[in-house]
Design a protein around this motif. Structure first.
Motif, short mmCIF file in Angstrom:
data_model
loop_
_atom_site.label_atom_id
_atom_site.label_comp_id
_atom_site.label_asym_id
_atom_site.label_seq_id
_atom_site.Cartn_x
_atom_site.Cartn_y
_atom_site.Cartn_z
N ALA A 1 -134.66 16.86 41.55
CA ALA A 1 -135.26 17.08 42.86
C ALA A 1 -134.19 17.07 43.93
O ALA A 1 -133.08 16.59 43.73
CB ALA A 1 -136.32 16.01 43.15
N ARG B 1 -135.32 15.52 50.83
CA ARG B 1 -135.54 16.18 52.10
C ARG B 1 -135.49 15.21 53.28
O ARG B 1 -135.00 15.53 54.34
CB ARG B 1 -136.90 16.90 52.09
CG ARG B 1 -137.12 17.79 50.88
CD ARG B 1 -136.06 18.86 50.78
NE ARG B 1 -136.22 19.86 51.85
CZ ARG B 1 -135.35 20.84 52.09
NH1 ARG B 1 -134.27 20.93 51.36
NH2 ARG B 1 -135.57 21.69 53.07
N ARG C 1 -138.19 17.41 47.21
CA ARG C 1 -138.77 18.65 46.73
C ARG C 1 -138.39 18.82 45.26
O ARG C 1 -137.21 18.74 44.90
CB ARG C 1 -138.26 19.84 47.54
CG ARG C 1 -138.87 21.19 47.13
CD ARG C 1 -138.43 22.29 48.06
NE ARG C 1 -136.97 22.46 48.04
CZ ARG C 1 -136.31 23.19 48.92
NH1 ARG C 1 -136.94 23.77 49.91
NH2 ARG C 1 -135.00 23.30 48.83
N THR C 2 -139.37 19.06 44.42
CA THR C 2 -139.13 19.22 42.98
C THR C 2 -138.27 20.45 42.72
O THR C 2 -138.54 21.53 43.24
CB THR C 2 -140.47 19.35 42.23
OG1 THR C 2 -141.27 18.21 42.49
CG2 THR C 2 -140.22 19.47 40.74
N GLY C 3 -137.23 20.24 41.92
CA GLY C 3 -136.38 21.36 41.53
C GLY C 3 -136.70 21.87 40.15
O GLY C 3 -136.96 23.06 39.94
N GLY D 1 -146.13 18.02 41.55
CA GLY D 1 -146.21 19.03 42.58
C GLY D 1 -144.85 19.41 43.13
O GLY D 1 -143.81 18.89 42.69
N GLU D 2 -144.87 20.28 44.11
CA GLU D 2 -143.61 20.73 44.72
C GLU D 2 -142.98 19.63 45.56
O GLU D 2 -141.77 19.52 45.64
CB GLU D 2 -143.87 21.96 45.58
CG GLU D 2 -142.62 22.51 46.25
CD GLU D 2 -142.90 23.73 47.12
OE1 GLU D 2 -141.98 24.18 47.81
OE2 GLU D 2 -144.05 24.21 47.10
N SER D 3 -143.82 18.78 46.19
CA SER D 3 -143.33 17.70 47.05
C SER D 3 -143.60 16.35 46.40
O SER D 3 -144.66 16.14 45.79
CB SER D 3 -144.00 17.76 48.42
OG SER D 3 -143.70 18.98 49.07
#
Length: 283
Positions: free
Chosen positions: A56, A59, A84-86, A96-98
């Motif tokens: 990740a 942020r 933020r997921t990488g 999730g993405e966050s």
């Protein structure tokens, strides 16, 4: 306390993630955010506990006050992280993405929290039931600064853990038997291990006059005299070198013969010497 410009949003999130600390065990001051010192056993310890392993990018970060950081190690700071997921490297749960989570990291030489914004990290965690987007680290510091060599090493560790024939976790020694041979100095010792999955695991040590002592481990129901020792820095080695007890339990001996017990003790010391130490920099 000013966290970010959107204070109400962060304050609300903070209230939700504070509960993450309840189930996280205390860790030593050596468990620091680093990407250089992890040994094979360190990575396996973290990966074996984690339901989610991911890369990740951080942020935002906010430092928690000491009164809101119970159990914090001296010289460390607890941070609330938005990331933020990488890439999901391994996981039994969707992410999730966050992401949001808490992590303990060492302060820098000036006593300040390190600046992690935009840094890539590797995270070992578990999901939080009923709270999408929140994760709980398997230890308070199971976040590692990402590097390509470290991720390559970690992917190898994760691949070993998901093999269909992956070695089970060792929980102890169940039975011990040492039998003398027909010749002086000839013997065979068998150690039957207990595991979390109740799968069969046995260690054999064979001594013959004028020959090098040989030993091996069998991960099946068959006690194989041709079994080989595990290679260092493999899952098989990790299960034995890092979790075999220091000595043999007296209740596990199947024979009351003093000579048989003495030979088993000698052979067990030999096995542990052959396995070598289990180096950890995060214990």
């Amino acid at each position: 306390m000013k966290l970010f410009h959107k204070k109400p949003k962060i304050a609300l999130a903070f209230g939700l993630v504070t509960a993450l600390l309840v189930a996280i065990p205390a860790v030593s001051a050596q468990e620091e955010l680093t990407f250089q010192a992890e040994t094979y056993a360190d990575l396996m310890d973290l990966a074996d506990q984690a339901e989610i392993v991911l890369r990740a990018q951080i942020r935002k970060q906010a430092e928690l006050e000491p009164e809101r950081s119970p159990g914090l190690q001296p010289g460390h700071v607890r941070l609330y992280i938005e990331a933020r997921t990488g890439a999901l490297l391994s996981g039994r749960a969707a992410v999730g993405e966050s992401l949001t989570y808490l992590v303990d990291v060492p302060r820098d030489a000036k006593g300040r929290a390190p600046k992690l914004k935009k840094r890539d990290v590797l995270i070992f965690a578990r999901p939080v039931a009923g709270r999408p987007g929140e994760i709980q680290l398997v230890t308070r510091s199971s976040q590692l600064l990402w590097s390509e060599p470290l991720e390559t090493r970690l992917r190898g560790v994760l691949a070993e853990l998901v093999r269909p024939d992956a070695a089970p976790a060792i929980t102890g020694i169940r039975d011990i038997l040492s039998i003398p041979g027909n010749l002086a100095g000839e013997s065979e010792t068998q150690l039957f291990l207990s595991t979390e999955s109740d799968g069969p695991v046995s260690i054999s040590v064979i001594r013959r006059p004028g020959q090098t002592t040989v030993w091996g481990v069998s991960w099946s129901d068959i006690v194989d005299q041709a079994a080989l020792p595990p290679q260092p820095n493999t899952l098989d080695w990790y299960r034995l070198a890092c979790f075999l007890p220091a000595g043999l339990p007296q209740t596990a001996f199947l024979s009351g013969d003093a000579a048989s017990r003495s030979q088993a003790q000698t052979d067990y010391r030999f096995v542990r010497e052959q396995l070598g130490p289990c180096p950890r920099n995060r214990s």
